[in-house]
Design an enzyme around this catalytic site. Structure first.
Site, PDB file in Angstrom:
ATOM      1  N   ILE A   1      45.561  42.778  29.868  1.00 24.67           N
ATOM      2  CA  ILE A   1      45.468  42.395  30.963  1.00 24.67           C
ATOM      3  C   ILE A   1      45.593  40.678  31.025  1.00 24.67           C
ATOM      4  CG2 ILE A   1      45.396  42.458  33.642  1.00 24.67           C
ATOM      5  CD1 ILE A   1      45.066  45.275  33.410  1.00 24.67           C
TER       6      ILE A   1
ATOM      7  N   THR B   1      37.485  42.253  33.160  1.00 30.66           N
ATOM      8  CA  THR B   1      36.666  43.714  32.028  1.00 30.66           C
ATOM      9  C   THR B   1      36.918  44.568  32.895  1.00 30.66           C
ATOM     10  OG1 THR B   1      34.829  43.061  34.177  1.00 30.66           O
ATOM     11  CG2 THR B   1      34.834  41.136  31.686  1.00 30.66           C
TER      12      THR B   1
ATOM     13  N   ARG C   1      38.631  45.186  38.652  1.00 28.89           N
ATOM     14  CA  ARG C   1      37.595  46.209  39.848  1.00 28.89           C
ATOM     15  C   ARG C   1      36.498  46.128  40.768  1.00 28.89           C
ATOM     16  NH1 ARG C   1      41.150  49.951  39.063  1.00 28.89           N
ATOM     17  NH2 ARG C   1      40.325  52.118  37.807  1.00 28.89           N
TER      18      ARG C   1
ATOM     19  N   ASP D   1      42.924  42.239  44.754  1.00 34.11           N
ATOM     20  CA  ASP D   1      43.343  43.487  44.957  1.00 34.11           C
ATOM     21  C   ASP D   1      41.840  44.504  44.898  1.00 34.11           C
ATOM     22  OD1 ASP D   1      46.015  45.158  44.528  1.00 34.11           O
ATOM     23  OD2 ASP D   1      44.909  45.560  42.739  1.00 34.11           O
TER      24      ASP D   1
ATOM     25  N   GLU E   1      36.227  51.280  48.091  1.00 38.26           N
ATOM     26  CA  GLU E   1      38.252  51.627  48.473  1.00 38.26           C
ATOM     27  C   GLU E   1      37.921  53.282  48.368  1.00 38.26           C
ATOM     28  OE1 GLU E   1      40.085  51.035  44.609  1.00 38.26           O
ATOM     29  OE2 GLU E   1      39.202  48.460  44.518  1.00 38.26           O
TER      30      GLU E   1
ATOM     31  N   HIS F   1      45.000  47.166  46.109  1.00 42.59           N
ATOM     32  CA  HIS F   1      44.778  48.301  44.968  1.00 42.59           C
ATOM     33  C   HIS F   1      46.201  48.458  44.438  1.00 42.59           C
ATOM     34  CE1 HIS F   1      41.627  50.230  41.245  1.00 42.59           C
ATOM     35  NE2 HIS F   1      42.769  50.088  41.240  1.00 42.59           N
ATOM     36  N   LEU F   2      47.009  47.463  44.293  1.00 43.89           N
ATOM     37  CA  LEU F   2      48.078  47.285  43.850  1.00 43.89           C
ATOM     38  C   LEU F   2      48.638  46.943  42.657  1.00 43.89           C
ATOM     39  CD1 LEU F   2      49.833  46.639  47.465  1.00 43.89           C
ATOM     40  CD2 LEU F   2      50.047  48.979  46.379  1.00 43.89           C
TER      41      LEU F   2
END
Ligand code: NAD
Ligand code: MLT
Length: 313
Positions: A154, A205, A234, A258, A263, A281-282
């Site tokens: 990513i 990471t 994360r 995000d 969560e 978290h999308l």
């Protein structure tokens, strides 16, 4: 093939699980509303468990699983799975390492640009009947330096897109070499050098012992005043308390988040700050990514039960 029972305990693309549906001898059970206790009771008799990030595959759950042979994570991060407990019981864990790379990189760019131009804040004001053209003055990306911490799938895709915005890229990753960086037309440095040089910092990471609170009070101390931060990797890589203080002090001018330390989110204080933009978290929430990751883990499960091998373990 003898009958294998697969439990899917998080929402997953129905189109993506066709390899399971199309294989004779495999029974799929979807049950995505179980609490941890219900799941621990339900797991008995299942040969495979497929999850996204909501289900916590704990040691307690693994100990209850009498027949479990494979756990499939329809996504990248396996930090919701107790790998040690799974290994001790000889259970294979597979993930879908690249099915959502594109979506996560696109979401990172969307967050970066929304933050830089204060789009969510301006939209909220308009919704409240305000026409305010003074409070939402942003900054350009062109010519600014983006620090990429974690240059894997990513991180590298984000760098390509940010170069398209004419940003300068500086990256840190233990596996990134000077030669590779030169080949990609980016700069390369230590974490400290990346943090000092950047106008924007994005982290990509995994969450592990070594990366928990990688971006902490000391790290913010190294950054330029007015730096803006993105976390689409994360929760926990950034120390949220330190981030809150760094925004309050004026050191950090923006944060696009995000993912969160807890969560679903319970402490919404960060979101009270006008500098923060956020999504729940999308990063991988596109039709394409969800189909890709479901296909990848389904193929692994079928391959494991039919041939005894998987692609990613
Ligand atoms: P990846 O494994 O391809 O890349 C991670 C990189 O981090 C690797 O190159 C690794 O060498 C590097 N790294 C490890 N320790 C490091 C350290 N201490 N400092 C700097 N770099 C370090 O993973 P990826 O697919 O690029 O995913 C990156 C992150 O994004 C993961 O945390 C993943 O769970 C998360 N993710 C989030 C979403 C979302 O919905 N928000 C979607 C997909 C992935
Ligand atoms: C991942 O690690 O792949 C992402 O967090 C996306 C998800 O939750 O599935």
């Amino acid at each position: 093939m003898t009958n294998y029972k697969i439990l899917i305990s998080d929402p997953m693309s129905e189109e993506g699980i066709f390899p399971l549906r199309d294989t004779e001898g495999i029974t799929v059970v979807f049950d995505t509303d179980l609490n941890p206790q219900e799941l621990a009771e339900k797991i008995t008799g299942f040969d495979a468990l497929l999850v996204r990030s909501k289900t916590q595959v704990t040691r307690e759950l693994i100990e209850k699983a009498d027949k479990l042979k494979i756990i499939g994570r329809a996504g990248v991060g396996v930090d919701n799975i107790d790998l040690e407990a799974a290994t001790e019981k000889g259970i294979i864990v597979v993930n879908a390492p690249d099915g959502n790379t594109n979506s996560a990189a696109e979401h990172t760019m969307a967050m970066l640009m929304s933050m830089a131009r204060k789009i969510p804040q301006a939209f909220t004001a308009m919704r409240n009947g305000e026409w305010d053209r003074k409070s939402y003055v942003g900054v350009e990306l062109k010519g600014k330096t983006l620090g990429v911490v974690g240059f894997g799938r990513i991180g590298a895709e984000v760098a390509v897109r940010a170069k398209g915005q004419r940003m300068n890229i500086i990256a840190y990753d233990p596996f990134l070499t000077q030669e590779k960086a030169e080949e990609l037309g980016i700069s390369f440095g230590t974490v400290e050098e990346v943090l000092k040089a950047s106008n924007f910092v994005t982290v990509h990471t995994p969450l592990m012992k070594e990366t928990r609170h990688l971006i902490n009070e000391k790290a913010f101390g190294l950054m330029k005043k007015g730096v803006q931060i993105i976390n689409c990797a994360r929760g926990g890589i950034i120390d949220e308390k330190a981030l809150y203080n760094a925004i309050k002090s004026g050191k950090v001018a923006g944060a696009a988040l995000d993912v969160f330390e807890q969560e679903p989110m319970v402490d919404f204080r960060l979101l009270d700050l006008p500098e923060v933009v956020a999504t729940p978290h999308l990063g991988a929430s596109t039709h394409e990514a969800q189909e890709n990751v479901a296909i990848d883990v389904s193929l692994d499960v079928v391959s494991y039960f039919s041939k005894g091998v998987v692609r990613n373990s």
